[in-house]
Write a protein that holds these residues in place. Structure first.
Motif, PDB file in Angstrom:
ATOM      1  N   ALA A 272     170.522  45.409  55.400  1.00 19.61           N
ATOM      2  CA  ALA A 272     170.857  46.816  55.220  1.00 19.61           C
ATOM      3  C   ALA A 272     169.934  47.450  54.192  1.00 19.61           C
ATOM      4  O   ALA A 272     169.568  46.818  53.197  1.00 19.61           O
ATOM      5  CB  ALA A 272     172.314  46.957  54.776  1.00 19.61           C
ATOM      6  N   PRO A 273     169.525  48.715  54.414  1.00 23.90           N
ATOM      7  CA  PRO A 273     168.638  49.392  53.451  1.00 23.90           C
ATOM      8  C   PRO A 273     169.270  49.461  52.066  1.00 23.90           C
ATOM      9  O   PRO A 273     170.486  49.657  51.932  1.00 23.90           O
ATOM     10  CB  PRO A 273     168.474  50.793  54.058  1.00 23.90           C
ATOM     11  N   ARG A 274     168.467  49.290  51.055  1.00 21.82           N
ATOM     12  CA  ARG A 274     168.948  49.411  49.687  1.00 21.82           C
ATOM     13  C   ARG A 274     168.468  50.730  49.103  1.00 21.82           C
ATOM     14  O   ARG A 274     167.299  51.073  49.174  1.00 21.82           O
ATOM     15  CB  ARG A 274     168.435  48.250  48.830  1.00 21.82           C
ATOM     16  N   GLN A 275     169.403  51.479  48.530  1.00 22.46           N
ATOM     17  CA  GLN A 275     169.059  52.722  47.861  1.00 22.46           C
ATOM     18  C   GLN A 275     168.437  52.406  46.503  1.00 22.46           C
ATOM     19  O   GLN A 275     168.933  51.554  45.770  1.00 22.46           O
ATOM     20  CB  GLN A 275     170.302  53.582  47.676  1.00 22.46           C
ATOM     21  N   VAL A 276     167.356  53.106  46.155  1.00 19.41           N
ATOM     22  CA  VAL A 276     166.683  52.895  44.881  1.00 19.41           C
ATOM     23  C   VAL A 276     166.275  54.239  44.301  1.00 19.41           C
ATOM     24  O   VAL A 276     166.235  55.267  44.993  1.00 19.41           O
ATOM     25  CB  VAL A 276     165.428  52.003  45.019  1.00 19.41           C
ATOM     26  N   ALA A 277     165.970  54.212  43.015  1.00 16.64           N
ATOM     27  CA  ALA A 277     165.254  55.312  42.380  1.00 16.64           C
ATOM     28  C   ALA A 277     163.796  54.881  42.309  1.00 16.64           C
ATOM     29  O   ALA A 277     163.469  53.864  41.702  1.00 16.64           O
ATOM     30  CB  ALA A 277     165.818  55.595  40.995  1.00 16.64           C
ATOM     31  N   LEU A 278     162.926  55.636  42.942  1.00  9.73           N
ATOM     32  CA  LEU A 278     161.507  55.308  43.029  1.00  9.73           C
ATOM     33  C   LEU A 278     160.743  56.234  42.095  1.00  9.73           C
ATOM     34  O   LEU A 278     160.713  57.448  42.302  1.00  9.73           O
ATOM     35  CB  LEU A 278     161.027  55.483  44.470  1.00  9.73           C
ATOM     36  N   LYS A 279     160.150  55.677  41.054  1.00 10.59           N
ATOM     37  CA  LYS A 279     159.405  56.464  40.071  1.00 10.59           C
ATOM     38  C   LYS A 279     157.916  56.296  40.344  1.00 10.59           C
ATOM     39  O   LYS A 279     157.401  55.174  40.326  1.00 10.59           O
ATOM     40  CB  LYS A 279     159.748  56.007  38.656  1.00 10.59           C
ATOM     41  N   VAL A 280     157.240  57.425  40.578  1.00 11.14           N
ATOM     42  CA  VAL A 280     155.831  57.383  40.964  1.00 11.14           C
ATOM     43  C   VAL A 280     155.029  58.293  40.034  1.00 11.14           C
ATOM     44  O   VAL A 280     155.332  59.480  39.893  1.00 11.14           O
ATOM     45  CB  VAL A 280     155.649  57.843  42.426  1.00 11.14           C
ATOM     46  N   LEU A 281     154.032  57.721  39.394  1.00 16.02           N
ATOM     47  CA  LEU A 281     153.144  58.520  38.556  1.00 16.02           C
ATOM     48  C   LEU A 281     152.325  59.482  39.412  1.00 16.02           C
ATOM     49  O   LEU A 281     151.867  59.119  40.506  1.00 16.02           O
ATOM     50  CB  LEU A 281     152.182  57.622  37.773  1.00 16.02           C
ATOM     51  N   ASP A 282     152.156  60.711  38.923  1.00  9.80           N
ATOM     52  CA  ASP A 282     151.252  61.639  39.589  1.00  9.80           C
ATOM     53  C   ASP A 282     149.841  61.059  39.584  1.00  9.80           C
ATOM     54  O   ASP A 282     149.437  60.381  38.633  1.00  9.80           O
ATOM     55  CB  ASP A 282     151.233  62.980  38.861  1.00  9.80           C
ATOM     56  N   GLU A 283     149.092  61.323  40.626  1.00  8.62           N
ATOM     57  CA  GLU A 283     147.750  60.751  40.734  1.00  8.62           C
ATOM     58  C   GLU A 283     146.860  61.163  39.562  1.00  8.62           C
ATOM     59  O   GLU A 283     146.046  60.372  39.080  1.00  8.62           O
ATOM     60  CB  GLU A 283     147.109  61.163  42.058  1.00  8.62           C
ATOM     61  N   GLN A 284     147.036  62.389  39.078  1.00 14.01           N
ATOM     62  CA  GLN A 284     146.206  62.861  37.959  1.00 14.01           C
ATOM     63  C   GLN A 284     146.654  62.301  36.616  1.00 14.01           C
ATOM     64  O   GLN A 284     146.008  62.537  35.596  1.00 14.01           O
ATOM     65  CB  GLN A 284     146.181  64.394  37.910  1.00 14.01           C
TER      66      GLN A 284
ATOM     67  N   GLN B 281     149.491  56.111  30.522  1.00  9.68           N
ATOM     68  CA  GLN B 281     150.647  56.314  31.397  1.00  9.68           C
ATOM     69  C   GLN B 281     150.985  55.043  32.187  1.00  9.68           C
ATOM     70  O   GLN B 281     152.152  54.700  32.384  1.00  9.68           O
ATOM     71  CB  GLN B 281     150.390  57.479  32.358  1.00  9.68           C
ATOM     72  N   LEU B 282     149.954  54.343  32.640  1.00 12.45           N
ATOM     73  CA  LEU B 282     150.184  53.091  33.363  1.00 12.45           C
ATOM     74  C   LEU B 282     150.823  52.048  32.453  1.00 12.45           C
ATOM     75  O   LEU B 282     151.724  51.315  32.868  1.00 12.45           O
ATOM     76  CB  LEU B 282     148.871  52.558  33.933  1.00 12.45           C
ATOM     77  N   ALA B 283     150.378  52.007  31.193  1.00 13.25           N
ATOM     78  CA  ALA B 283     150.949  51.053  30.244  1.00 13.25           C
ATOM     79  C   ALA B 283     152.408  51.377  29.960  1.00 13.25           C
ATOM     80  O   ALA B 283     153.249  50.478  29.865  1.00 13.25           O
ATOM     81  CB  ALA B 283     150.144  51.059  28.944  1.00 13.25           C
ATOM     82  N   ARG B 284     152.716  52.664  29.833  1.00 11.30           N
ATOM     83  CA  ARG B 284     154.105  53.046  29.566  1.00 11.30           C
ATOM     84  C   ARG B 284     154.996  52.674  30.750  1.00 11.30           C
ATOM     85  O   ARG B 284     156.113  52.173  30.565  1.00 11.30           O
ATOM     86  CB  ARG B 284     154.189  54.545  29.283  1.00 11.30           C
TER      87      ARG B 284
ATOM     88  N   ARG C 246     147.443  58.879  36.190  1.00  9.41           N
ATOM     89  CA  ARG C 246     147.384  57.417  36.243  1.00  9.41           C
ATOM     90  C   ARG C 246     146.291  56.900  35.313  1.00  9.41           C
ATOM     91  O   ARG C 246     145.398  56.147  35.711  1.00  9.41           O
ATOM     92  CB  ARG C 246     147.182  56.945  37.675  1.00  9.41           C
ATOM     93  N   HIS C 247     146.392  57.329  34.060  1.00  8.85           N
ATOM     94  CA  HIS C 247     145.460  56.872  33.045  1.00  8.85           C
ATOM     95  C   HIS C 247     146.036  55.634  32.364  1.00  8.85           C
ATOM     96  O   HIS C 247     147.189  55.253  32.590  1.00  8.85           O
ATOM     97  CB  HIS C 247     145.194  57.978  32.032  1.00  8.85           C
ATOM     98  N   ARG C 248     145.251  55.031  31.501  1.00 12.53           N
ATOM     99  CA  ARG C 248     145.660  53.763  30.879  1.00 12.53           C
ATOM    100  C   ARG C 248     146.974  53.901  30.134  1.00 12.53           C
ATOM    101  O   ARG C 248     147.853  53.052  30.247  1.00 12.53           O
ATOM    102  CB  ARG C 248     144.563  53.283  29.940  1.00 12.53           C
TER     103      ARG C 248
END
Length: 270
Positions: free
Chosen positions: A37-49, A55-58, A51-53
Motif C-alpha cells: 500500500a502507498p505510504r504517505q510522506v512529507a517530501l522536502k525538496v530544495l529549490d534548484e537555485q 543548504q545541502l549540508a543543512r 542547492r548550494h553547499r
C-alpha cells in the motif's frame, strides 16, 4: 516547484503543504506498487537555485540527526537523496492551533520529553519554536511532534566564543547562541521557555521592531512579570520562567521536563 501528480524519485506529489526560504514540502505517496500500500510522506525538496553547499549540508544534517532519534514526539525520517528527503507526514498544523491551555501544556510536556531524550543522546535541536512543533490529527489523542533538525548539533565542551553566524530564530535564541558560544541542552530549554511563553501569553518573552534590538533584549533585559499583566497567571509563573530564561545556561533547570512540569503545576486550576 513540483506539480500535482508529478513523479519525483519513487514518490508521486499530491500537493504542496509548506514553503521555506530554500525548500518546498509536499504531501506525497510512494509509487512502488510492489512495495504494498502507498505510504504517505512529507517530501522536502530544495529549490534548484538553492542547492548550494550550505543548504545541502543543512538538509543532510536534518535527516541524519533526526534519523538517530526514535521517539514518538520526534519526526521520523525515511530516506534522502541529493537535495531532498522523505519523512513522516504530520498534517495537523502547528501547535498554535490548539485551542485550550490544557492542550498546549500537554503538547509542551511531550516536546520537553522529546528534547530530554535527544539531549541524553548528545543532540541539541537549536531551533525550538512553535512553527517546528506540529500536530498529529489522529482523533481522540494529542500528539505533538518536533520537526526540522536542520540546525541540530552534538553537545560539545564550550571552549570560548566561536565565529559561526547565528542561524536560529531570533525570538527564541538563547544568549549563548547570540554571543557565539557552543549550544548545550540548556540552549533548547531557553527556546522551549520562549515557546511556552508564546503559547501561554500570546507572544514570546522579548519582542522588538528589529533584529539588533531583539538581540539586545535577550542579552540584557530581565524576563517580564507576566502576572502583573495577565490576571490568570500566578506570580510563581514569573519565577519559574525567570529561571528557564536565565542569561547563563548554568542557572537554568536541569531538564526540560522539570521546567514544564513546574509550569503545568503552577497553571493547574486550584
Amino acid at each position: 516547484m513540483l506539480t500535482v501528480g508529478e513523479r519525483f524519485e519513487r514518490y508521486v506529489v499530491d500537493e504542496p503543504i509548506g514553503r521555506g526560504g530554500h525548500a518546498t514540502v509536499y504531501r506525497a505517496h510512494t509509487a512502488d506498487a510492489e512495495r504494498g500500500a502507498p505510504r504517505q510522506v512529507a517530501l522536502k525538496v530544495l529549490d534548484e537555485q538553492h542547492r548550494h553547499r550550505a543548504q545541502l549540508a543543512r538538509l543532510r544534517r536534518e535527516f541524519e540527526y533526526a534519523r538517530r532519534l526514535r521517539h514518538p514526539h520526534i519526526v521520523a525520517m525515511y530516506e534522502r537523496g541529493f537535495g531532498w528527503l522523505a519523512m513522516e507526514l504530520v498534517p495537523g498544523g502547528p501547535v498554535t492551533r490548539l485551542a485550550t491551555l490544557a492542550e498546549r501544556l500537554e503538547a509542551l510536556a511531550q516536546i520537553a520529553e522529546a528534547l530530554d531524550y535527544a539531549h541524553n543522546r548528545a543532540i541539541v535541536h537549536c531551533d525550538v519554536k512553535p512553527a517546528n512543533i506540529l500536530l498529529d490529527p489522529e482523533p481522540g489523542q494529542l500528539r505533538a511532534v518536533l520537526v526540522d533538525f536542520g540546525l541540530a548539533t552534538r553537545v560539545c565542551a564550550d571552549v570560548g566564543p566561536r565565529c559561526d553566524p547565528v542561524e536560529a530564530s531570533l525570538p527564541y535564541s538563547a544568549p549563548e547562541l547570540l554571543t557565539g558560544h557552543a549550544p548545550t541542552e540548556a540552549t533548547d530549554e531557553y527556546a522551549l521557555a520562549c515557546t511556552a511563553v508564546e503559547l501561554i501569553t500570546g507572544s514570546p518573552p522579548f519582542t522588538a521592531d528589529n533584529g539588533p534590538a531583539l538581540v539586545e533584549a535577550h542579552l540584557t533585559q530581565p524576563p517580564p512579570h507576566w502576572s502583573r499583566e495577565i490576571d490568570s497567571l500566578p506570580r510563581v509563573f514569573d519565577a519559574i520562567l525567570a529561571k528557564a530564561l536565565a542569561k547563563s545556561p548554568a542557572d537554568r533547570y536541569q531538564s526540560c521536563r522539570e521546567f514544564i512540569a513546574l509550569v503545568t503545576r503552577a497553571l493547574q486550576p486550584k
